[in-house]
Design a protein around this motif. Structure first.
Motif, short mmCIF file in Angstrom:
data_model
loop_
_atom_site.label_atom_id
_atom_site.label_comp_id
_atom_site.label_asym_id
_atom_site.label_seq_id
_atom_site.Cartn_x
_atom_site.Cartn_y
_atom_site.Cartn_z
N ALA A 90 0.84 -1.20 0.00
CA ALA A 90 0.00 0.00 0.00
C ALA A 90 0.88 1.25 0.00
N PHE A 91 1.98 1.19 0.74
CA PHE A 91 2.91 2.31 0.82
C PHE A 91 3.44 2.67 -0.56
N LEU A 92 3.93 1.65 -1.28
CA LEU A 92 4.52 1.91 -2.59
C LEU A 92 3.46 2.33 -3.60
N LYS A 93 2.28 1.74 -3.53
CA LYS A 93 1.25 2.11 -4.49
C LYS A 93 0.84 3.56 -4.28
N ASP A 94 0.80 3.97 -3.02
CA ASP A 94 0.42 5.35 -2.76
C ASP A 94 1.46 6.31 -3.31
N ALA A 95 2.74 5.97 -3.14
CA ALA A 95 3.79 6.84 -3.68
C ALA A 95 3.78 6.85 -5.20
N ALA A 96 3.38 5.73 -5.80
CA ALA A 96 3.44 5.64 -7.26
C ALA A 96 2.43 6.54 -7.93
N ARG A 97 1.45 7.02 -7.15
CA ARG A 97 0.49 7.90 -7.80
C ARG A 97 1.15 9.19 -8.26
N LYS A 98 2.18 9.61 -7.49
CA LYS A 98 2.79 10.89 -7.87
C LYS A 98 4.25 10.80 -8.26
N ARG A 99 4.91 9.64 -8.02
CA ARG A 99 6.34 9.56 -8.32
C ARG A 99 6.60 8.36 -9.23
#
Lengths: 403, 377
Positions: free
Chosen positions: B202-211
């Motif tokens: 979940a952590f990485l998917k959340d970051a992938a939205r903007k980075r």
């Protein structure tokens, strides 16, 4: 696209063997999906280029990645005019992984070359010493298409080429061939067989009773040392560490258990659990680089790292013919990429990575080698004695002076 | 004959209706103990080590829900009784699956809640009972405890409300952790992780939205949960590469950060994580790569790592050396441990639902979550 070169070998070499070996009887080479740029140079003109398979991780895009399901012989038309059949067989055995391990590959290569020399006959107006070397070049590039050459194979080839060019011109063909066969035999005997005897002798001094020895994967030299030590009545037990996807440790396990040695088997992820029990680590090497780095099967550097953290001595066993002049600081510049499909596994009926090709942001990386920095290695046992990792360039210089 | 049947029925009717009316509360008790038994048997069943069949977040939620039910339905008249009941059930639950530490953690949280609510009802401040400082030990003289025997009317309602708050907190943990993702990941990074952790996913998917960044997943043999993680991440268009465990050190020099999940956070700041994590941590230390652990607060456990016999958990060695290798199987020992100990010196940062912390601060967080007397259930 094939250029025919007049070669008497074609009549001698049995064409049936080629037909068996080739999976698809394609007369015209099939168009590969991705075209790598064509080599320049006379030798490689005759050898078809093998195409890369699958998505390559960007850090390794300078290396080739082949699939085991597309053997290189699919692109050779019948009859293979330029490549000797024993070389074709050897290339297939390499690419399918039937012959693996640097000693085994070098010995197989030298035997194949003996066969080539046996079948060779000098064309008129040519000198054996020059022509034979030219004949060997396309074979070598074919073999490197099947599987990139190892450092030991490279050194063996250098030795043979030097011996061939040293044949005096007034020597008769039969005499020259006999001499070359003898050279190859003595090379195998000295550098591989006798060397492993010498290394065992040194290494057995380092094994004491009650030792718990950790080995990784399947190194023919380390297995030989352990079997010898067991015969000399040393009491020890062995822990074999293995890793996916090659699982070579199982082969080592079979050989040691057949001898009667007590063994334990774990995967490399359980290393931190098992290391507190270990008293020594014995590792094999694929090559020793001139800056003291040890190039070996992927995972070796990890074992050395964790052993260092637990203060367990790490001993590397390596014959001197594997020392090479190259220098390298990490595992990216020159490495080998194996078939990425090997990583796919089916557990509980589910194969998660089955369609990895269709997902465009997913890549699989199957590295073959890695380099271990010299500060993780405590001792290198060679046929010249026990040396520290940093003395490798000294040995190379001594060898060059000898030759 | 039929007539006789009706006569018999009418004669037996008083006795018959008596049996229908059972003791008040007995219904609830049997229902409660049934639920506890079914929870225990589920705990025992899912310890087969093929990753948790249910994530630890679900286990925590179910444990807390069960404790709330016990509070509501069991018979108790004062806080001391309730604590005894909960301690007894807690001991049974932790004995069912000792490696699932979230169960014990939730029991301890609820015990702390009870103590707090009791203290609040009595009117005394909470801090008086909090720490056992040396000064207090010397000056207090007699025991300040009164064994929690006083009865308060609204205690039950307060406790149930506090447990509801705890449940709400549990539901929001993954989101709270993912919200911090953008602070820690910059563009064009190479991040390494191992195995499968829902929190890290979940952590990485959340970051992938903007980075945009690249993830390397170590597959973590023999269960190869890294494969699932990689497919799930690549579906969100994150560049993912699966590497075998043996290649961890080989590629570490190009990795910018290592982000992992864990099974338990121990009292000294160390981890009990999936096997292979210690190697990953050592490789990261060697290359001076920061190691970030995403762990929600319910994974924090007051255990220390020195208990040899309770730390490790093993599963069938047939995962490592399958039965097809029959000839050598009887002559070798094969081990398949599930967990690794990672010492706190190798960890750079803990990210939990209450923010980021250094490993040296874990002891303080523990004293806020659990009362020292509850460390041993």
């Amino acid at each position: 696209k094939k250029q025919h070169k007049k070669n008497k070998k074609d009549d001698r070499g049995p064409p049936e063997k080629e037909k068996e070996k080739e999976k698809a009887s394609v007369l015209a080479p099939s168009k590969p999906a991705t075209q790598s740029p064509a080599h320049k140079g006379t030798a490689s003109k005759y050898v078809p280029l093998r195409s890369d398979y699958g998505y390559k991780v960007s850090l390794f895009s300078h290396l080739h990645q082949y699939s085991r399901k597309n053997p290189p012989t699919q692109q050779i038309s019948i009859p293979a005019t330029v490549i000797h059949p024993s070389i074709v067989r050897l290339g297939l055995q390499y690419s399918q992984g039937i012959i693996a391990g640097s000693n085994a590959r070098s010995v197989a290569l030298l035997h194949a070359f003996k066969q080539v020399i046996q079948d060779y006959s000098t064309p008129p107006n040519e000198e054996l010493s020059r022509d034979l070397v030219n004949k060997l070049s396309p074979y070598i590039s074919f073999l490197s298409q099947c599987r990139p050459l190892s450092a030991s194979m490279g050194n063996a080839i250098k030795y043979i080429k030097k011996e061939i060019s040293n044949i005096p011109s007034q020597c008769k063909e039969e005499e020259a061939k006999r001499r070359l066969q003898e050279c190859i035999d003595s090379y195998i005997n000295e550098k591989i067989i006798l060397a492993s005897e010498a290394i065992s002798k040194y290494a057995i001094e380092k094994i004491s009773d009650g030792d718990v020895i950790l080995v990784y994967g399947c190194s023919s030299l380390v297995n030989h040392i352990l079997c010898e030590a067991f015969e000399k009545q040393r009491k020890f037990r062995v822990i074999v560490v293995d890793s996916r996807p090659r699982l070579e440790g199982r082969e080592a396990l079979r050989r040691l258990v057949k001898k009667g040695i007590r063994c334990t088997y774990v995967l490399i992820s359980a290393l931190s659990y098992i290391l507190p029990e270990v008293s020594k680590v014995f590792l094999g090497a694929h090559a020793l680089l001139a800056n003291g780095y040890v190039m070996s099967r992927v995972g070796t550097s990890q074992i050395a790292l964790v052993a260092k953290a637990y203060n367990v001595p790490v001993l590397v066993c390596c014959e001197t013919y594997k020392f090479c002049e190259r220098v390298q600081t990490d595992s990216f510049e020159s490495n080998e990429l194996d078939d990425p499909d090997d990583l796919i596994v089916t557990r509980n009926g589910k194969t998660h990575l089955e369609n990895w090709q269709t997902v465009k942001s997913l890549g699989l990386l199957n590295l073959v080698y890695d380099v271990t920095p010299p500060d993780f290695v405590d001792l290198v046992i060679t046929d010249l004695g026990m040396i520290p990792c940093t003395s490798v360039p000294v040995v190379l210089r001594v060898k060059n002076v000898d030759q | 004959m039929l007539h006789q049947f009706w006569v018999d029925l009418l004669q037996d009717l008083p006795r018959f209706t008596e049996t229908l009316v059972k003791m008040p509360g007995a219904d609830k008790e049997t229902d409660l103990s049934e639920r506890i038994e079914s929870f225990l048997s589920e705990l025992k069943r899912c310890g087969s080590g093929a990753g948790s069949l249910r994530g630890s977040a679900e286990t925590a939620r179910e444990t807390t829900a069960l404790l709330r039910r016990i509070t509501a339905q069991a018979r108790w008249s004062n806080a001391g009784d309730l604590m005894e009941i909960i301690r007894k059930e807690g001991r049974r639950m932790t004995a069912a699956q000792p490696s699932e530490t979230t169960v014990g953690n939730m029991v301890r949280r609820v015990l702390k809640i009870i103590r707090e609510e009791y203290a609040r009802s009595r009117g005394s401040t909470e801090e008086a009972d909090q720490q056992e400082s040396l000064h207090k030990l010397l000056t207090s003289g007699g025991s300040s405890e009164d064994n929690f025997r006083q009865h308060f009317a609204h205690l039950k309602a307060n406790i149930i409300e506090a447990i509801n708050e705890l449940l709400t907190e549990l539901e929001g943990t993954t989101d709270n952790i993912s919200m911090q993702a953008l602070e820690h990941i910059h563009s064009n990074e190479v991040i390494m992780t191992i195995g499968r952790s829902r929190t890290v996913e979940a952590f990485l998917k959340d970051a992938a939205r903007k980075r945009k960044f690249h993830v390397m997943v170590a597959e973590c043999a023999p269960f190869c949960q890294g494969h699932e993680m990689a497919t799930s991440l690549s579906k969100e268009d994150i560049e993912t590469t699966v590497i075998p465990d043996a290649a961890i050190f080989a590629v570490m020099s190009r990795v910018n950060k290592v982000i992992i999940g864990t099974q338990t956070v121990l009292a000294n700041g160390g981890l009990r994580a999936v096997n292979g994590t210690h190697t990953l941590a050592l490789a990261a230390k060697h290359h001076s790569t920061p190691l970030i652990v995403c762990a929600p607060m319910f994974k924090l456990s007051p255990q220390f790592p020195n208990e040899e016999d309770t730390f490790h958990k093993f599963v069938s060695p047939h995962e490592v050396l399958p039965f097809t290798e029959g000839e050598i199987l009887s002559k070798v020992n094969a081990h398949c441990p599930l967990f690794d100990y990672v010492p706190p010196e190798l960890i750079t940062l803990f990210i939990s639902n209450i923010g980021g912390n250094a490993p040296s601060y874990i002891y303080r967080l523990m004293s806020e979550l659990y009362h020292p007397e509850d460390h041993e259930l």
